[in-house]
Design a protein around this motif. Structure first.
Motif, PDB file in Angstrom:
ATOM      1  N   ILE A  15      38.119   6.341   7.384  1.00 13.51           N
ATOM      2  CA  ILE A  15      37.144   6.150   8.296  1.00 13.51           C
ATOM      3  C   ILE A  15      38.087   5.665   9.591  1.00 13.51           C
ATOM      4  O   ILE A  15      38.859   4.826   9.449  1.00 13.51           O
ATOM      5  N   TYR A  16      37.856   6.322  10.834  1.00 10.63           N
ATOM      6  CA  TYR A  16      38.353   5.899  12.106  1.00 10.63           C
ATOM      7  C   TYR A  16      37.696   4.746  12.719  1.00 10.63           C
ATOM      8  O   TYR A  16      36.417   4.982  13.034  1.00 10.63           O
ATOM      9  N   VAL A  17      38.175   3.349  12.755  1.00  9.75           N
ATOM     10  CA  VAL A  17      37.648   2.218  12.958  1.00  9.75           C
ATOM     11  C   VAL A  17      37.907   1.738  14.480  1.00  9.75           C
ATOM     12  O   VAL A  17      37.347   0.789  14.979  1.00  9.75           O
ATOM     13  N   GLN A  18      38.707   2.404  15.152  1.00 10.88           N
ATOM     14  CA  GLN A  18      39.039   1.854  16.457  1.00 10.88           C
ATOM     15  C   GLN A  18      39.543   2.947  17.457  1.00 10.88           C
ATOM     16  O   GLN A  18      40.484   3.834  17.052  1.00 10.88           O
ATOM     17  N   VAL A  19      39.276   3.160  18.619  1.00 11.71           N
ATOM     18  CA  VAL A  19      39.678   4.027  19.723  1.00 11.71           C
ATOM     19  C   VAL A  19      40.085   3.142  20.838  1.00 11.71           C
ATOM     20  O   VAL A  19      39.234   2.495  21.421  1.00 11.71           O
TER      21      VAL A  19
ATOM     22  N   PRO B 199      46.317   3.554  26.682  1.00 14.18           N
ATOM     23  CA  PRO B 199      46.112   4.369  25.489  1.00 14.18           C
ATOM     24  C   PRO B 199      44.835   4.498  24.642  1.00 14.18           C
ATOM     25  O   PRO B 199      44.288   3.337  24.425  1.00 14.18           O
ATOM     26  N   ARG B 200      44.515   5.577  24.527  1.00 14.56           N
ATOM     27  CA  ARG B 200      43.370   5.672  23.629  1.00 14.56           C
ATOM     28  C   ARG B 200      43.804   5.937  22.093  1.00 14.56           C
ATOM     29  O   ARG B 200      43.330   6.774  21.599  1.00 14.56           O
ATOM     30  N   SER B 201      44.609   4.957  21.736  1.00 19.41           N
ATOM     31  CA  SER B 201      44.990   5.101  20.255  1.00 19.41           C
ATOM     32  C   SER B 201      44.032   5.058  19.158  1.00 19.41           C
ATOM     33  O   SER B 201      42.957   4.438  19.616  1.00 19.41           O
ATOM     34  N   VAL B 202      44.328   5.779  18.209  1.00 18.99           N
ATOM     35  CA  VAL B 202      43.396   5.801  17.094  1.00 18.99           C
ATOM     36  C   VAL B 202      43.753   5.126  15.802  1.00 18.99           C
ATOM     37  O   VAL B 202      45.028   5.180  15.439  1.00 18.99           O
ATOM     38  N   PHE B 203      42.879   4.268  15.335  1.00 18.11           N
ATOM     39  CA  PHE B 203      43.221   3.204  14.137  1.00 18.11           C
ATOM     40  C   PHE B 203      42.163   3.794  13.009  1.00 18.11           C
ATOM     41  O   PHE B 203      40.978   3.816  13.053  1.00 18.11           O
ATOM     42  N   LYS B 204      42.609   3.786  11.771  1.00 19.06           N
ATOM     43  CA  LYS B 204      42.080   4.190  10.718  1.00 19.06           C
ATOM     44  C   LYS B 204      42.198   3.460   9.473  1.00 19.06           C
ATOM     45  O   LYS B 204      43.177   2.521   9.574  1.00 19.06           O
ATOM     46  N   ILE B 205      41.255   3.391   8.434  1.00 19.25           N
ATOM     47  CA  ILE B 205      41.455   2.731   7.167  1.00 19.25           C
ATOM     48  C   ILE B 205      41.186   3.868   6.128  1.00 19.25           C
ATOM     49  O   ILE B 205      40.579   5.082   6.304  1.00 19.25           O
ATOM     50  N   ASP B 206      42.167   3.795   5.002  1.00 18.24           N
ATOM     51  CA  ASP B 206      41.965   4.771   4.123  1.00 18.24           C
ATOM     52  C   ASP B 206      42.173   4.278   2.557  1.00 18.24           C
ATOM     53  O   ASP B 206      42.266   3.037   2.568  1.00 18.24           O
ATOM     54  N   ARG B 207      42.390   5.067   1.537  1.00 22.01           N
ATOM     55  CA  ARG B 207      42.757   4.418   0.418  1.00 22.01           C
ATOM     56  C   ARG B 207      44.011   3.488   0.494  1.00 22.01           C
ATOM     57  O   ARG B 207      43.764   2.623  -0.300  1.00 22.01           O
ATOM     58  N   ASN B 208      44.899   3.819   1.049  1.00 22.92           N
ATOM     59  CA  ASN B 208      46.318   3.259   1.079  1.00 22.92           C
ATOM     60  C   ASN B 208      46.160   1.785   2.059  1.00 22.92           C
ATOM     61  O   ASN B 208      46.910   1.031   1.892  1.00 22.92           O
ATOM     62  N   ASN B 209      45.347   1.932   2.961  1.00 29.32           N
ATOM     63  CA  ASN B 209      44.835   0.794   4.089  1.00 29.32           C
ATOM     64  C   ASN B 209      43.619   0.659   4.094  1.00 29.32           C
ATOM     65  O   ASN B 209      42.858   0.930   4.886  1.00 29.32           O
TER      66      ASN B 209
ATOM     67  N   GLY C  96      39.658  -1.189   4.366  1.00 27.70           N
ATOM     68  CA  GLY C  96      38.908  -1.875   5.169  1.00 27.70           C
ATOM     69  C   GLY C  96      37.626  -2.015   4.608  1.00 27.70           C
ATOM     70  O   GLY C  96      36.581  -1.370   5.114  1.00 27.70           O
ATOM     71  N   THR C  97      37.243  -2.711   3.646  1.00 30.31           N
ATOM     72  CA  THR C  97      36.008  -2.666   2.825  1.00 30.31           C
ATOM     73  C   THR C  97      35.008  -3.415   3.934  1.00 30.31           C
ATOM     74  O   THR C  97      33.795  -2.964   3.816  1.00 30.31           O
ATOM     75  N   GLU C  98      35.199  -4.512   4.659  1.00 30.74           N
ATOM     76  CA  GLU C  98      34.147  -4.784   5.388  1.00 30.74           C
ATOM     77  C   GLU C  98      33.789  -3.686   6.520  1.00 30.74           C
ATOM     78  O   GLU C  98      32.289  -3.473   6.857  1.00 30.74           O
ATOM     79  N   VAL C  99      34.577  -2.867   7.117  1.00 27.78           N
ATOM     80  CA  VAL C  99      33.986  -2.117   7.980  1.00 27.78           C
ATOM     81  C   VAL C  99      33.303  -0.782   7.314  1.00 27.78           C
ATOM     82  O   VAL C  99      32.381  -0.443   7.789  1.00 27.78           O
ATOM     83  N   ALA C 100      33.886  -0.466   6.335  1.00 26.15           N
ATOM     84  CA  ALA C 100      33.354   0.621   5.314  1.00 26.15           C
ATOM     85  C   ALA C 100      32.019   0.379   4.966  1.00 26.15           C
ATOM     86  O   ALA C 100      31.158   1.138   4.960  1.00 26.15           O
ATOM     87  N   ALA C 101      31.848  -0.854   4.531  1.00 28.35           N
ATOM     88  CA  ALA C 101      30.385  -1.315   3.919  1.00 28.35           C
ATOM     89  C   ALA C 101      29.575  -1.536   4.894  1.00 28.35           C
ATOM     90  O   ALA C 101      28.276  -1.104   4.665  1.00 28.35           O
ATOM     91  N   GLU C 102      29.943  -1.939   6.081  1.00 30.47           N
ATOM     92  CA  GLU C 102      28.926  -2.140   7.312  1.00 30.47           C
ATOM     93  C   GLU C 102      28.397  -0.547   7.639  1.00 30.47           C
ATOM     94  O   GLU C 102      27.438  -0.602   8.315  1.00 30.47           O
ATOM     95  N   THR C 103      29.574   0.323   7.847  1.00 29.61           N
ATOM     96  CA  THR C 103      29.182   1.640   8.333  1.00 29.61           C
ATOM     97  C   THR C 103      28.246   2.124   7.228  1.00 29.61           C
ATOM     98  O   THR C 103      27.376   2.799   7.757  1.00 29.61           O
ATOM     99  N   ALA C 104      28.607   1.840   5.968  1.00 33.66           N
ATOM    100  CA  ALA C 104      27.446   2.388   5.087  1.00 33.66           C
ATOM    101  C   ALA C 104      26.011   1.880   5.375  1.00 33.66           C
ATOM    102  O   ALA C 104      25.095   2.652   5.289  1.00 33.66           O
TER     103      ALA C 104
END
Length: 509
Positions: free
Chosen positions: A152-156, A175-185, A187-195
């Protein structure tokens, strides 16, 4: 005596003249018949406030603006978002007065906008379409952000560098840097809220766009599986980028309960009920945790789950009725377990930074719980005191009336509503002249000249609700005071449903 009689005649003359001249006014102000048949006079134009509360979201849009864009001082922005990682992340919302797209509060905003439509959309009349468009602007983006499995891409945007500039979104060169979460990093709270956001939104479009609704719920199921399987806080792996802006202080357990609750409601799949039964005690915080906002979902999850017991009779979730009752009792002055704080003017007060988000979210929960209680002919017991749905509606209305101007400063905290409202909100786009008025680019540092001026903002950000007054009902209306003067999407989102109810209740819709 003659002087006294003359004075009486003069007073009677002017009183008669006033009544004759203002007959139309008095007729217009005749009490409306409410939804329950009671004659009531609305202290505010809730319909106007509803229209403006939704309009605000158009001023927060990122990406390619549509032809029907109503906020004309905003133009296209962030058209290359995601290109750093070769993904399309154009669109979505800027959360507040800056130019960063933070996924965590954006997802919560989407959930609350959707819940507003689910509970009170039937009362919105012509505003329903605008509310659904506001939801879809967010979900179109969230679908892009979750397009790749277990990512999940969680910040731009680089928040630190963005906050070091005062630029219009249309001009930004930070900078329009992109930050993500994945299996190795994870981010349960963002992923569950997105769900939760995707599941709730699937219900919004279930009748009007079945294909889109199916896409949303299928994605919600996949994203929740990722959230639950790969547990960890995004504040750990992305700490230097998301903190102190949107750190997760409450942990991710509340989002797992919240996400499961929304999937249970949207799918009616018994597996989510079993998940809640199995994990509810672990995921639920202490019953004294009554905060509800972008970071903490406990109170909201309890109210949401109480519906399954109150309205649908699911005995397995009966405990959420008592948990919800405890939340209500904490808000009622005089109740044995009353813990809430109110300003001298009557505003619910939880913290100095963006307090109005707790006012709008709590007001929504009060009206929603009142709806569930009424459907099941139930009440709340706070010791020996019985609290009825009417009491909850009254408390919610009082909070909204304060926000709209019934307060010691006689000021509306919604920009563009009423005769007096904040003029210097902490918002880059509103505080800088528009492209139409100033076509030349305004660079990073020179932009602060506009931020630091005492002049009112050149662009009226209609519908924006600011952080609000302090614990003494004071509000300085200073652009530099972001705690009190910055608007945000998650302040507005819960208010949309609340205003729809009030506008309908007072015969304005």
């Amino acid at each position: 005596m003659a002087d006294s009689r003359s004075s009486v005649f003069v007073i009677l003359y002017f009183c008669t003249l006033f009544l004759l001249c203002n007959g139309n006014t008095f007729r217009r102000s005749h009490p409306h018949k409410g939804v329950h048949g009671h004659s009531r006079l609305a202290p505010h134009n809730y319909r106007d406030a509803l229209t403006k509360s939704i309009l605000f979201f158009e001023g927060q849009r990122s990406g390619k603006l549509p032809p029907n864009q109503r906020i004309s001082w905003r133009k296209d922005s962030g058209l290359s978002d995601g290109s750093d990682l070769h993904v399309d992340l154009v669109g979505g919302y800027y959360d507040a007065g800056d130019n960063v797209k933070f996924g965590f509060p954006m997802a919560f905003t989407t959930t609350m906008l959707s819940w507003s439509v689910i509970e009170f959309g039937g009362l919105m009349k012509q505003e329903l379409q605008h509310a659904k468009q506001a939801v879809r602007w967010a979900t179109d983006y969230l679908l892009k952000a979750t397009a790749h499995p277990d990512t999940i891409y969680v910040q731009v945007g680089d928040a630190k560098k963005d906050h070091g500039c005062w630029e219009r979104p249309e001009d930004m060169d930070t900078p329009r840097s992109v930050f993500k979460i994945d299996r190795n990093n994870p981010g349960t709270e963002v992923a569950a809220e997105t769900a939760a956001a995707l599941a709730a939104a699937s219900m919004v479009f279930r009748r009007s766009d079945k294909a889109y609704s199916r896409v949303l719920i299928n994605r919600a199921i996949r994203v929740f599986e990722f959230a639950d399987k790969h547990r960890g806080s995004y504040s750990d792996g992305l700490k230097s980028y998301v903190c102190p802006y949107y750190c997760s202080f409450s942990g991710y357990q509340d989002e797992l309960l919240w996400g499961a609750a929304w999937l249970h409601r949207a799918t009616r799949n018994p597996m989510y009920l079993k998940y809640i039964e199995r994990n509810g005690q672990v995921l639920g915080a202490s019953e004294e945790d009554f905060t509800f906002g972008w970071d903490n979902k406990h109170a909201g999850a309890r109210i949401l789950l109480s519906k399954s017991f109150l309205v649908q009779g699911m005995q397995a979730l009966h405990e959420y009725k008592s948990h919800s009752d405890n939340f209500i009792c904490s808000l009622i002055p005089g109740a044995p377990s009353f813990t809430a704080q109110y300003t001298p003017g009557g505003l619910l007060y939880r913290m100095s930074d963006s307090n109005m988000q707790y006012v709008t979210s709590t007001s929504f929960l009060l009206l929603t719980y009142a709806k569930y209680l009424k459907s099941s002919h139930m009440t709340v017991s706070c010791g020996a005191t019985i609290i009825t749905p009417k009491t909850l509606r009254s408390l919610a209305k009082k909070q909204v009336d304060y926000l709209l101007g019934s307060n010691p400063k006689k000021m509306s905290y919604m920009v563009g509503y009423g005769p007096r409202y904040p003029q210097r909100i902490h918002h880059r786009g509103a505080s800088l002249p528009s492209i139409a008025k100033h076509p030349q680019k305004i660079e990073c540092s020179p932009g602060f000249d506009f931020m630091n001026t005492e002049a009112p903002n050149p662009n009226v950000h209609v519908g924006a609700i600011v952080g609000g007054p302090d614990q003494h009902d004071m509000f300085p209306d200073e652009r530099s005071d972001y705690e009190q003067s910055e608007p945000s999407t998650y302040i507005n989102a819960p208010l949309v449903g609340t205003l729809a109810y009030l506008a309908h209740s007072f015969g304005q819709l």
